[in-house]
Design an enzyme around this catalytic site. Structure first.
Site, PDB file in Angstrom:
ATOM      1  N   ARG A 191      -9.741  13.891   3.500  1.00  0.00           N
ATOM      2  CA  ARG A 191      -8.328  13.549   3.309  1.00  0.00           C
ATOM      3  C   ARG A 191      -7.932  13.608   1.840  1.00  0.00           C
ATOM      4  O   ARG A 191      -6.847  14.071   1.499  1.00  0.00           O
ATOM      5  CB  ARG A 191      -8.008  12.181   3.918  1.00  0.00           C
ATOM      6  CG  ARG A 191      -6.505  11.940   3.994  1.00  0.00           C
ATOM      7  CD  ARG A 191      -6.141  10.702   4.784  1.00  0.00           C
ATOM      8  NE  ARG A 191      -6.666   9.496   4.159  1.00  0.00           N
ATOM      9  CZ  ARG A 191      -6.641   8.301   4.723  1.00  0.00           C
ATOM     10  NH1 ARG A 191      -6.113   8.131   5.919  1.00  0.00           N
ATOM     11  NH2 ARG A 191      -7.133   7.253   4.096  1.00  0.00           N
ATOM     12  N   LYS A 208      -2.059  10.902   0.694  1.00  0.00           N
ATOM     13  CA  LYS A 208      -2.160   9.556   0.106  1.00  0.00           C
ATOM     14  C   LYS A 208      -1.865   9.668  -1.393  1.00  0.00           C
ATOM     15  O   LYS A 208      -2.765   9.681  -2.239  1.00  0.00           O
ATOM     16  CB  LYS A 208      -3.548   8.958   0.387  1.00  0.00           C
ATOM     17  CG  LYS A 208      -3.517   7.444   0.476  1.00  0.00           C
ATOM     18  CD  LYS A 208      -4.745   6.922   1.182  1.00  0.00           C
ATOM     19  CE  LYS A 208      -4.938   5.441   0.991  1.00  0.00           C
ATOM     20  NZ  LYS A 208      -3.885   4.594   1.507  1.00  0.00           N
ATOM     21  N   GLU A 236       5.502   4.537  10.689  1.00  0.00           N
ATOM     22  CA  GLU A 236       4.323   3.711  10.400  1.00  0.00           C
ATOM     23  C   GLU A 236       4.734   2.528   9.542  1.00  0.00           C
ATOM     24  O   GLU A 236       5.894   2.402   9.154  1.00  0.00           O
ATOM     25  CB  GLU A 236       3.232   4.532   9.723  1.00  0.00           C
ATOM     26  CG  GLU A 236       3.593   5.016   8.330  1.00  0.00           C
ATOM     27  CD  GLU A 236       2.422   5.683   7.611  1.00  0.00           C
ATOM     28  OE1 GLU A 236       1.256   5.364   7.887  1.00  0.00           O
ATOM     29  OE2 GLU A 236       2.685   6.533   6.745  1.00  0.00           O
TER      30      GLU A 236
HETATM   31  N1  PLP Z   1      -0.747   4.549   6.484  1.00  0.00           N
HETATM   32  C1  PLP Z   1      -0.618   4.204   5.202  1.00  0.00           C
HETATM   33  C2  PLP Z   1       0.706   4.384   4.562  1.00  0.00           C
HETATM   34  C3  PLP Z   1      -1.708   3.695   4.494  1.00  0.00           C
HETATM   35  O1  PLP Z   1      -1.602   3.351   3.213  1.00  0.00           O
HETATM   36  C4  PLP Z   1      -2.943   3.533   5.152  1.00  0.00           C
HETATM   37  C5  PLP Z   1      -4.101   3.043   4.436  1.00  0.00           C
HETATM   38  O2  PLP Z   1      -4.948   3.761   4.018  1.00  0.00           O
HETATM   39  C6  PLP Z   1      -3.012   3.897   6.496  1.00  0.00           C
HETATM   40  C7  PLP Z   1      -1.912   4.394   7.128  1.00  0.00           C
HETATM   41  C8  PLP Z   1      -4.300   3.744   7.233  1.00  0.00           C
HETATM   42  O3  PLP Z   1      -5.185   4.772   6.958  1.00  0.00           O
HETATM   43  P1  PLP Z   1      -6.742   4.543   7.078  1.00  0.00           P
HETATM   44  O4  PLP Z   1      -6.982   4.035   8.448  1.00  0.00           O
HETATM   45  O5  PLP Z   1      -7.325   5.876   6.870  1.00  0.00           O
HETATM   46  O6  PLP Z   1      -7.102   3.567   6.048  1.00  0.00           O
HETATM   47  C1  COI Z   2      -6.094   1.119   2.813  1.00  0.00           C
HETATM   48  O1  COI Z   2      -6.018   0.609   3.930  1.00  0.00           O
HETATM   49  O2  COI Z   2      -7.163   1.529   2.355  1.00  0.00           O
HETATM   50  C2  COI Z   2      -4.908   1.287   1.982  1.00  0.00           C
HETATM   51  O3  COI Z   2      -4.940   2.094   1.100  1.00  0.00           O
HETATM   52  C3  COI Z   2      -3.736   0.466   2.291  1.00  0.00           C
HETATM   53  C4  COI Z   2      -3.149  -0.271   1.134  1.00  0.00           C
HETATM   54  C5  COI Z   2      -4.088  -1.185   0.457  1.00  0.00           C
HETATM   55  C6  COI Z   2      -2.404   0.624   0.219  1.00  0.00           C
END
Ligand code: PLP
Ligand code: COI
Length: 345
Positions: free
Chosen positions: A86, A189, A225
């Site tokens: 990612r 991200k 989201e």
């Molecule tokens: N959506 C956003 C905007 C986020 O910041 C995060 C955190 O990382 C997620 C979703 C969840 O992604 P992940 O499950 O890969 O941490």
């Molecule tokens: C995560 O879940 O790792 C995130 O980046 C979410 C938040 C702390 C920005």
């Protein structure tokens, strides 16, 4: 380079989701078209040129993943390869140099091992949060991608993202705010997405909500989201989660979808109209930091409509089962049948 292995006087079961200094971070620089050697640093600071592209044009991307200590004492890192992929996609998305996935693994494993004394013990409910980030560092004023980059990873022990832990919380919709545009950077991200989420995020915090729930930025009709996490709902034996080009493809969501299938649920990844919330049995925010945090109510601030989901204020049964399975795999209490966990020694 090792530091002594005492338990640091930390109250492991009562950590918040915040920054704490650890012993080492790891860094790798991109210059003259190639990545250099991985360096270990004890400094919490970066020496940065004032004209660096990250400061002016937002060339910044990051990741979040976690390491856990199992009952067997082994260190487990959850879905490292997915985070490596990612952040590579994020880099390509905003024209930064992508870090090779093997280098990402090398850096993550190194920084976790070097900071082993900060991995919360099994049973504490806490984990070691791993924060990789990349920034454009070459000095320029024209709007174009940098020629030099710094990739850095630090770690910090954390507890639950929401102070309520697994207790259901309310989220709010503010229709005058979007965090991402329809064909914008929401799928990557990128730091700027989080800057765009701060104003609504503060309103939510002041209003007593755990997070903002964003609608799709084009029609404001479908659920996108939450500010820091994806969204899922449970209805009629189905795990339902939004399909949208403006949300971050969550690795936790991907994992929960698989766990849901393993539990015999059907998975639907499709546009989810906001009104459908009237018919769902459970809803939650999911992400590395949030894990699976139940939602009790969604408040559409501008229309005044309230969607009450957890009428008794308790986490739903399916969300609880999903949460428990996910945690058990992360901790090594359940077999890692999908090969999600990297054990490091
Ligand atoms: N959506 C956003 C905007 C986020 O910041 C995060 C955190 O990382 C997620 C979703 C969840 O992604 P992940 O499950 O890969 O941490
Ligand atoms: C995560 O879940 O790792 C995130 O980046 C979410 C938040 C702390 C920005």
């Amino acid at each position: 380079m090792e530091k002594n292995n005492e338990n640091n006087g930390l109250d492991w079961s009562n950590l918040s989701f915040g920054y704490m200094k650890t012993d080492f971070n790891v860094r790798c620089a991109y210059k003259d078209g190639k990545w250099g050697e991985v360096e270990v640093s004890e400094s919490e600071y970066i020496n940065l040129h004032m004209a660096a592209t990250c400061l002016h044009y937002g060339q910044e991307i990051f990741e979040g993943l976690k390491a856990f200590k199992g009952k067997d004492g082994k260190i487990r890192i959850f879905r490292l390869e997915e985070n490596a992929k990612r952040i590579r996609r994020s880099a390509e998305g905003i024209k930064m140099a992508p870090l090779p996935e093997e280098k990402f693994r090398e850096m993550v494993e190194k920084v976790v091992k070097l900071n082993e004394r900060f991995i919360p013990p099994y049973g504490s409910g806490s984990s070691l949060y791993i924060r990789p980030l990349e920034i454009g560092i070459s000095a320029q004023v024209g709007v174009k991608p940098a020629s030099e980059y710094l990739f850095l990873i630090f770690v910090t022990p954390v507890g639950p993202y929401f102070k309520e832990g697994f207790k259901p919380t309310k989220v709010a919709i503010y229709r005058e705010f979007d965090r991402a545009a329809p064909c914008g950077t929401g799928r990557w991200k990128v730091g700027g997405n989080y800057a765009a989420s701060l104003a609504a995020g503060e309103l939510a915090r002041q209003g007593g909500y755990s997070a903002v729930l964003y609608l799709d930025p084009k029609e404001k009709k479908y659920i996108d989201e939450c500010g820091p996490a994806n969204f899922f709902a449970i209805k009629d034996g189905k795990y339902i989660t939004p399909k949208s080009g403006s949300i971050l493809p969550s690795i936790t969501n991907m994992s929960l979808q698989q766990i849901a299938k393993d539990m015999g649920l059907e998975v639907e990844c499709r546009p989810v109209p906001l009104e459908e919330l009237d018919t769902v049995e459970e809803a939650a925010e999911c992400g590395t930091a949030a894990v699976a945090a139940p939602i009790s109510e969604v408040h559409d601030i501008d229309t005044g409509k309230k969607y009450v989901i957890a009428k008794d204020g308790q986490p739903g049964l399916v969300t609880t089962q999903l949460y428990n399975h996910l945690r058990a795999i992360q901790l090594g209490d359940e077999p890692d049948v999908h090969n999600w966990v990297s054990i490091i020694d």
